[in-house]
Motif scaffolding. Structure first.
Motif, PDB file in Angstrom:
ATOM      1  N   LEU A 184       0.821  -1.211   0.000  1.00 45.25           N
ATOM      2  CA  LEU A 184       0.000   0.000   0.000  1.00 45.25           C
ATOM      3  C   LEU A 184       0.857   1.264   0.000  1.00 45.25           C
ATOM      4  O   LEU A 184       0.546   2.241  -0.679  1.00 45.25           O
ATOM      5  CB  LEU A 184      -0.920  -0.021   1.225  1.00 45.25           C
ATOM      6  N   LYS A 185       1.965   1.244   0.727  1.00 46.20           N
ATOM      7  CA  LYS A 185       2.837   2.434   0.766  1.00 46.20           C
ATOM      8  C   LYS A 185       3.404   2.719  -0.622  1.00 46.20           C
ATOM      9  O   LYS A 185       3.488   3.871  -1.047  1.00 46.20           O
ATOM     10  CB  LYS A 185       3.989   2.220   1.756  1.00 46.20           C
ATOM     11  N   GLY A 186       3.803   1.659  -1.301  1.00 42.62           N
ATOM     12  CA  GLY A 186       4.324   1.815  -2.658  1.00 42.62           C
ATOM     13  C   GLY A 186       3.288   2.388  -3.594  1.00 42.62           C
ATOM     14  O   GLY A 186       3.583   3.261  -4.427  1.00 42.62           O
ATOM     15  N   VAL A 187       2.043   1.926  -3.433  1.00 40.82           N
ATOM     16  CA  VAL A 187       0.939   2.433  -4.270  1.00 40.82           C
ATOM     17  C   VAL A 187       0.751   3.925  -4.024  1.00 40.82           C
ATOM     18  O   VAL A 187       0.641   4.720  -4.968  1.00 40.82           O
ATOM     19  CB  VAL A 187      -0.373   1.652  -3.957  1.00 40.82           C
ATOM     20  N   ALA A 188       0.729   4.316  -2.733  1.00 38.71           N
ATOM     21  CA  ALA A 188       0.540   5.729  -2.386  1.00 38.71           C
ATOM     22  C   ALA A 188       1.685   6.582  -2.941  1.00 38.71           C
ATOM     23  O   ALA A 188       1.466   7.675  -3.479  1.00 38.71           O
ATOM     24  CB  ALA A 188       0.451   5.876  -0.869  1.00 38.71           C
ATOM     25  N   HIS A 189       2.904   6.056  -2.850  1.00 40.15           N
ATOM     26  CA  HIS A 189       4.085   6.782  -3.333  1.00 40.15           C
ATOM     27  C   HIS A 189       3.997   7.006  -4.850  1.00 40.15           C
ATOM     28  O   HIS A 189       4.157   8.138  -5.329  1.00 40.15           O
ATOM     29  CB  HIS A 189       5.334   5.978  -2.966  1.00 40.15           C
ATOM     30  N   LEU A 190       3.698   5.922  -5.597  1.00 39.40           N
ATOM     31  CA  LEU A 190       3.631   6.069  -7.061  1.00 39.40           C
ATOM     32  C   LEU A 190       2.504   7.032  -7.456  1.00 39.40           C
ATOM     33  O   LEU A 190       2.669   7.865  -8.351  1.00 39.40           O
ATOM     34  CB  LEU A 190       3.411   4.715  -7.731  1.00 39.40           C
ATOM     35  N   TRP A 191       1.386   6.931  -6.749  1.00 40.74           N
ATOM     36  CA  TRP A 191       0.253   7.808  -7.090  1.00 40.74           C
ATOM     37  C   TRP A 191       0.637   9.270  -6.869  1.00 40.74           C
ATOM     38  O   TRP A 191       0.311  10.148  -7.664  1.00 40.74           O
ATOM     39  CB  TRP A 191      -0.973   7.430  -6.265  1.00 40.74           C
ATOM     40  N   GLN A 192       1.340   9.518  -5.790  1.00 36.56           N
ATOM     41  CA  GLN A 192       1.760  10.881  -5.503  1.00 36.56           C
ATOM     42  C   GLN A 192       2.679  11.408  -6.617  1.00 36.56           C
ATOM     43  O   GLN A 192       2.521  12.537  -7.095  1.00 36.56           O
ATOM     44  CB  GLN A 192       2.502  10.877  -4.172  1.00 36.56           C
ATOM     45  N   GLU A 193       3.617  10.565  -7.031  1.00 38.58           N
ATOM     46  CA  GLU A 193       4.520  10.961  -8.120  1.00 38.58           C
ATOM     47  C   GLU A 193       3.734  11.200  -9.408  1.00 38.58           C
ATOM     48  O   GLU A 193       4.037  12.114 -10.177  1.00 38.58           O
ATOM     49  CB  GLU A 193       5.576   9.858  -8.357  1.00 38.58           C
ATOM     50  N   PHE A 194       2.730  10.366  -9.627  1.00 42.18           N
ATOM     51  CA  PHE A 194       1.900  10.481 -10.837  1.00 42.18           C
ATOM     52  C   PHE A 194       1.160  11.820 -10.845  1.00 42.18           C
ATOM     53  O   PHE A 194       1.118  12.520 -11.854  1.00 42.18           O
ATOM     54  CB  PHE A 194       0.904   9.309 -10.887  1.00 42.18           C
ATOM     55  N   VAL A 195       0.593  12.194  -9.684  1.00 38.52           N
ATOM     56  CA  VAL A 195      -0.156  13.465  -9.586  1.00 38.52           C
ATOM     57  C   VAL A 195       0.793  14.643  -9.820  1.00 38.52           C
ATOM     58  O   VAL A 195       0.448  15.611 -10.518  1.00 38.52           O
ATOM     59  CB  VAL A 195      -0.872  13.576  -8.215  1.00 38.52           C
ATOM     60  N   LEU A 196       1.995  14.560  -9.263  1.00 39.03           N
ATOM     61  CA  LEU A 196       2.982  15.637  -9.476  1.00 39.03           C
ATOM     62  C   LEU A 196       3.354  15.747 -10.953  1.00 39.03           C
ATOM     63  O   LEU A 196       3.522  16.843 -11.485  1.00 39.03           O
ATOM     64  CB  LEU A 196       4.236  15.386  -8.637  1.00 39.03           C
ATOM     65  N   GLU A 197       3.470  14.609 -11.614  1.00 32.99           N
ATOM     66  CA  GLU A 197       3.789  14.597 -13.049  1.00 32.99           C
ATOM     67  C   GLU A 197       2.659  15.256 -13.844  1.00 32.99           C
ATOM     68  O   GLU A 197       2.897  16.012 -14.790  1.00 32.99           O
ATOM     69  CB  GLU A 197       4.000  13.147 -13.508  1.00 32.99           C
ATOM     70  N   MET A 198       1.424  14.990 -13.429  1.00 35.43           N
ATOM     71  CA  MET A 198       0.263  15.591 -14.121  1.00 35.43           C
ATOM     72  C   MET A 198       0.317  17.119 -13.998  1.00 35.43           C
ATOM     73  O   MET A 198       0.091  17.846 -14.962  1.00 35.43           O
ATOM     74  CB  MET A 198      -1.060  15.078 -13.520  1.00 35.43           C
ATOM     75  N   ARG A 199       0.639  17.590 -12.786  1.00 37.11           N
ATOM     76  CA  ARG A 199       0.692  19.042 -12.590  1.00 37.11           C
ATOM     77  C   ARG A 199       1.843  19.647 -13.402  1.00 37.11           C
ATOM     78  O   ARG A 199       1.682  20.698 -14.014  1.00 37.11           O
ATOM     79  CB  ARG A 199       0.856  19.381 -11.103  1.00 37.11           C
ATOM     80  N   PHE A 200       2.975  18.962 -13.409  1.00 37.38           N
ATOM     81  CA  PHE A 200       4.121  19.454 -14.172  1.00 37.38           C
ATOM     82  C   PHE A 200       3.741  19.594 -15.649  1.00 37.38           C
ATOM     83  O   PHE A 200       4.064  20.587 -16.300  1.00 37.38           O
ATOM     84  CB  PHE A 200       5.296  18.486 -13.997  1.00 37.38           C
ATOM     85  N   ARG A 201       3.037  18.607 -16.158  1.00 38.32           N
ATOM     86  CA  ARG A 201       2.650  18.647 -17.578  1.00 38.32           C
ATOM     87  C   ARG A 201       1.651  19.770 -17.846  1.00 38.32           C
ATOM     88  O   ARG A 201       1.696  20.417 -18.879  1.00 38.32           O
ATOM     89  CB  ARG A 201       2.069  17.285 -17.999  1.00 38.32           C
ATOM     90  N   TRP A 202       0.757  19.984 -16.913  1.00 39.18           N
ATOM     91  CA  TRP A 202      -0.237  21.064 -17.082  1.00 39.18           C
ATOM     92  C   TRP A 202       0.458  22.424 -17.094  1.00 39.18           C
ATOM     93  O   TRP A 202       0.184  23.275 -17.934  1.00 39.18           O
ATOM     94  CB  TRP A 202      -1.278  20.975 -15.969  1.00 39.18           C
ATOM     95  N   GLU A 203       1.378  22.617 -16.163  1.00 39.33           N
ATOM     96  CA  GLU A 203       2.070  23.906 -16.083  1.00 39.33           C
ATOM     97  C   GLU A 203       2.909  24.193 -17.320  1.00 39.33           C
ATOM     98  O   GLU A 203       2.985  25.314 -17.796  1.00 39.33           O
ATOM     99  CB  GLU A 203       3.030  23.901 -14.885  1.00 39.33           C
ATOM    100  N   ASN A 204       3.556  23.130 -17.831  1.00 31.65           N
ATOM    101  CA  ASN A 204       4.533  23.330 -18.892  1.00 31.65           C
ATOM    102  C   ASN A 204       4.009  22.988 -20.281  1.00 31.65           C
ATOM    103  O   ASN A 204       4.788  22.852 -21.227  1.00 31.65           O
ATOM    104  CB  ASN A 204       5.792  22.509 -18.593  1.00 31.65           C
ATOM    105  N   ASN A 205       2.707  22.831 -20.390  1.00 24.16           N
ATOM    106  CA  ASN A 205       2.075  22.562 -21.688  1.00 24.16           C
ATOM    107  C   ASN A 205       2.593  21.299 -22.367  1.00 24.16           C
ATOM    108  O   ASN A 205       2.755  21.267 -23.579  1.00 24.16           O
ATOM    109  CB  ASN A 205       2.271  23.746 -22.664  1.00 24.16           C
TER     110      ASN A 205
END
Length: 975
Positions: free
Chosen positions: A473-494
């Motif tokens: 479960l910790k690994g799942v939470a960690h990857l999801w967090q990284e995934f959400v950060l990646e989504m925001r990075f992509r939104w900011e940088n087009n």
């Protein structure tokens, strides 16, 4: 006093013998049930066909009766058969012995692989069983047993029923039955012996023949020959050199970050242990006669290799551990967890010491609040960078996922991150290969999951793998967090998100997939807008800029912003659009606003230059001034995910049916219409509502041929009846619409706000919510994996089960929140299929189907292996001399040799003389695990002049069990 009372007591002790006793009531109830079921009289059926007991359909009906307060269940078991023609019945058949007595002698169905024990022991096609209703109850005392036997004997005599009637005695596990069958002048008694240990004198044929003959007690000499059927069963448990081919994944290598052992995006498959635990070989001698064969305590002719008939069954391991099933089951367990990502990973991820919480989710509210600080200071990128630093600071070295694994996964999910320049819009989806339209690819429609080449699908598989191998479960939470950060990075940088088809959210997919598609739409719009500011204006825009104050102001604004294009907050702000709407009330536009729309005269529109034209519309011209009608550049309607559509429909429903509510609803629904009207007005100066309707809704503009004053036939058009209704929304919208091109209108789709909503939604997902969203994708992947593996084995029954799984899953997964129990059922079905395929592979490895050089032999072996999976027992063609028979023989020989090597020396010493030791050590087969014999004869009983009737005795003995089941018939005509 005592003397006086005696006569009185005698008076009251008179017994009325006409009242039925409990016993009589019980007998009448049994008779009643037999009558209800119409089991009266003799109904002769066809002779039994070979194998009908296994291939035919057995049915049963039950009733409940009681003896005083003791409840019994009465069950009628019968083989379903076609009704026979009764017209040809002659007098002889009236006196014919009952059907069940004839069945005692039938040899076509000896030793059926799957049948009720009474069918196996006596070969009956129909019988009735009376047993204690409660599982724990038992008839133990001899007097009670005799009472029951007497009861059924009377009931059979009274009703004329010729179906055998059994009573179950002793504990249920012992399967002890006594019974009786009556016919005209004949009776068969069904008796049974059940012992724990086999008496030495009865371990062979000669001893059993002695019992049988003494039991018959036939007065004739010599005795008619006894017919014998024998079956010996040999069990192979130790496969020795046939190791189970499944190699479990190397978990250490996976944890170490070397993901070569099991690639991300590929599901594991197969059983961790051998799914076949035992092989049972039954060697049968179906037709022997007494005297032909010798089998006693000294010598036996019964050599399994020489048996004329071999059949094999395999014993499946109970619930073998299957990788795919475990994989999906572990993922389902996440759905039941309650913790949020922050709780799992420790301290709040976005917390800052000594400062207020700079939560990304509050970014919008901060934007809308009047703030003295410049907007760029609140940029989301700043927030994210501080958050990332904070995460690293909090985590230290205790990251649930090590960097190698994390980077491998992120590269698998976002392959465009490997190149220096991320993919542009065109390349974000692989257009070189059009998506396959096969049945497997479109399965996501039925499962409401996501296409098998999409990011969502890959994410589901990665989370599944991490949950199973990399920190749960910790690994799942960690990857999801990284995934959400990646989504925001992509939104900011087009940067567009890869692995998603372009266009609005696909409502056939799961909500998470829709949300990611929505975010991609936002990125596309924002990117197009930002690039529009960078690049030189197009021809249309140049034309628009050439006239009017608006264009100049816009250019000025654009120049100002050029330096700050890369900063995300410039694109976040709707300020430019809002300013344009303020400017649209300036003097320049006063002359060609509403008035221009109404009157449409050339004088009013002289200063108004057309803007936002796409292209000319065929031959249509404006009704007022005859200018060509241009199709305007319009705004695309706002894409919606299913939860937004649901929200919108709820809001519209809450407005009610009042006039005011209806008006408000119409206003809300006509935002897109108003935008198109404004674009149309901007592109076509001097137009009227009729012009717009002709382009937008041609059916609402009705044209008729009329003759004018000069006698010419001309076309005259007018709006339809619905457009002329007073206070029509179209008319109202047209009057309020101003000539503003699409690029300067207020956005129908506020990509900034929608993107933030999506990012907030993603950040708020708990691992349990995430697992719920992605479970359809995981089940989809599991079904595809099973289909892929089955195609290699080609097992017909599995194909059928997979179709059932797909149909079942389609029903369950289409509901928003399916029940856990139903999901567990689907996973269990998938696991069962996996176990069947693993069994097929195990058997193929053991029988060496791949090693066969001759094609014909290979086909025969493959057919044999597939039959072993489909049927309870399979005949071996050619018995011990056939190709499969030789392989089975070899398996036993190897197992025996291995056992002899492993045998301790003490046991070898104890086993007798050297020759005996040698014989034992190289014996091809172990001692039989079970021996079954059926002895039959037709003899007169009890007197020499009695009718010759069938006699049968079945015996079975294993290491810890000895049973004799006899059916002995006697003539009752003269007794």
């Amino acid at each position: 006093m005592a003397a006086d009372s005696e006569p009185e007591s005698e008076v009251f002790e008179i017994t009325d013998f006409t009242t039925a006793s409990e016993w009589e009531r019980f007998i009448s109830k049994v008779e009643e049930v037999l009558n209800d079921w119409k089991l009266i009289g003799n109904s002769l059926g066809k002779p039994l066909e070979k194998g009908i007991f296994t291939s035919g359909t057995w049915e049963e009906r039950a009733d409940e009766i009681s003896f005083a307060d003791f409840k019994f269940s009465v069950t009628h078991h019968y083989l379903v058969q076609e009704s026979t023609d009764k017209e040809g019945k002659d007098e002889e058949s009236e006196d014919a012995i009952p059907q069940s007595m004839q069945d005692l002698l039938c040899m076509n169905n000896d030793f059926p692989p799957r049948a009720h024990c009474l069918v196996r022991w006596y070969g009956l096609r129909e019988f009735v069983v009376i047993a204690p209703a409660a599982h724990s109850d038992a008839v133990l005392s001899e007097s009670k047993c005799n009472l029951l036997l007497s009861s059924i004997s009377i009931a059979l005599g009274n009703t004329g029923c010729q179906v055998p009637l059994f009573v179950q005695i002793h504990h249920k596990w012992r399967r002890m039955y006594m019974g009786e069958c009556q016919g005209p002048g004949v009776r068969t008694d069904f008796e049974m012996v059940h012992l724990r240990k086999v008496p030495n004198q009865y371990t062979h044929l000669s001893g059993l023949l002695d019992i049988f003959k003494s039991k018959i007690g036939c007065p004739l000499t010599p005795l008619p020959p006894v017919s014998i059927a024998i079956r010996f069963t040999y069990v192979l448990q130790d496969w020795q050199q046939y190791f189970w081919p499944q190699q479990p994944p190397d978990i250490d290598a996976l944890v170490g970050g070397e993901v070569g052992g099991l690639e991300f995006g590929k599901l594991p498959f197969g059983a961790c242990e051998d799914p076949i635990s035992e092989l049972h070989l039954a060697t049968t001698w179906p037709h022997l006669t007494e005297g032909i064969i010798v089998d006693n305590d000294v010598y036996s002719d019964l050599d399994p290799v020489q048996a004329p008939h071999w059949s094999v069954r395999v014993r499946k391991a109970d619930n073998p551990q299957c990788l795919l099933g475990d994989f999906v089951n572990e993922f389902l367990k996440i759905c039941r967890r309650k913790e949020s990502t922050d709780e799992i990973l420790g301290r709040s991820t976005f917390e800052e010491e000594g400062k207020e919480v700079a939560d990304i989710t509050h970014a919008l509210s901060k934007l809308t609040e009047p703030a003295p600080v410049p907007i760029h200071k609140l940029s989301v990128s700043n927030m994210v960078h501080t958050a990332k630093k904070k995460i690293r600071k909090h985590r230290g070295e205790e990251s649930p996922l090590n960097n190698d694994v994390l980077n491998t996964i992120l590269l698998f999910l976002f392959p465009d991150a490997a190149s220096e320049k991320p993919l542009d819009a065109a390349a974000s989806v692989d257009t070189s290969n059009p998506p396959p339209e096969g049945e497997d690819y479109t399965l996501y429609n039925q499962f409401k999951s996501a296409p098998s080449d999409s990011l969502t699908y890959k994410l589901a598989l990665c989370l599944c793998m991490i949950n199973f191998y990399h920190g749960g479960l910790k690994g799942v939470a960690h990857l999801w967090q990284e995934f959400v950060l990646e989504m925001r990075f992509r939104w900011e940088n087009n940067f567009l998100i890869p692995g998603l088809t372009s266009g609005p959210p696909d409502l056939r997919c799961c909500l998470l997939h829709q949300k990611l598609q929505m975010l991609n739409c936002c990125i596309e719009r924002k990117k197009a807008r930002d690039e529009g500011k960078k690049t030189s204006p197009s021809d249309n825009v140049t034309n628009a800029y050439s006239g009017g104050q608006l264009g100049l102001d816009h250019l000025r604004d654009t120049e100002k912003e050029k330096g700050e294009v890369g900063k995300s907050w410039d694109s976040w702000s709707d300020s430019e659009e809002e300013f344009f709407e303020c400017l649209s009330d300036t003097e320049d536009l006063k002359g060609n606003g509403q008035e221009g729309g109404k009157k449409g005269g050339p004088k009013e529109t002289a200063n108004f230059k057309p803007e936002g034209r796409l292209h000319q519309h065929g031959k249509l011209t404006l009704l007022q001034n005859g200018e060509p009608l241009y199709i305007p550049v319009t705004q695309e309607p706002a894409p919606m995910t299913e939860d937004l559509l649901e929200e919108q429909s709820e809001v519209l429903a809450k407005l009610g049916t009042s006039a005011e509510g209806a008006h408000l609803r119409a206003r809300m629904q006509s935002a897109c219409l108003l935008s198109d009207m404004e674009s149309f007005k901007a592109a076509n100066p001097g137009c009227v509502l009729e012009d717009f309707v002709r382009w937008y809704s041609p059916r609402d503009y009705i044209e008729e041929e009329v003759t004018d004053e000069k006698g010419n036939v001309v076309l005259k058009g007018e709006l339809s009846a619905r457009m002329k209704i007073p206070s029509n929304m179209w008319v109202e919208a047209w009057e309020t619409a101003k000539p503003i091109p699409a690029r300067r209108q207020r956005r129908l789709f506020d990509d900034t706000r929608e993107a933030e909503k999506v990012l907030h939604y993603l950040a708020m997902q708990k691992p349990a919510d995430l697992a719920r969203h992605l479970l359809p994708c995981v089940i989809h992947a599991a079904v595809l994996k099973v289909k892929e593996e089955e195609s290699l084995e080609n097992i017909p029954s599995v194909k059928k089960i997979i179709k059932q799984i797909i149909a079942h899953s389609s029903k369950v997964l289409h509901f928003p929140s399916p029940e856990d129990k139903k999901l567990e059922e689907i996973i269990l079905q998938i696991t069962n299929v996996e176990a069947i395929i693993a069994r097929a592979r195990s058997l193929k490895a053991k029988f060496g189907t791949e090693k066969c050089e001759q094609e014909e032999e290979k086909e025969d072996l493959e057919r044999f292996v597939s039959c072993l999976l489909e049927h309870p027992e399979v005949s071996v063609t050619g018995a011990g001399r056939g190709h499969a028979g030789r392989i089975i023989h070899k398996l036993f020989v190897n197992a025996q040799r291995a056992a002899a090597v492993a045998l301790p020396e003490e046991e070898l010493k104890r086993s007798g003389c050297p020759e005996e030791r040698r014989q034992n050590s190289v014996s091809d087969f172990p001692p039989p695990a079970g021996r079954e014999l059926i002895l039959r004869a037709t003899v007169p009983r009890p007197a020499p002049y009695s009718k010759a009737l069938p006699q049968r005795m079945y015996s079975v003995f294993t290491k810890e069990d000895f049973r004799l089941a006899g059916a002995f018939s006697s003539d009752t005509s003269f007794f």
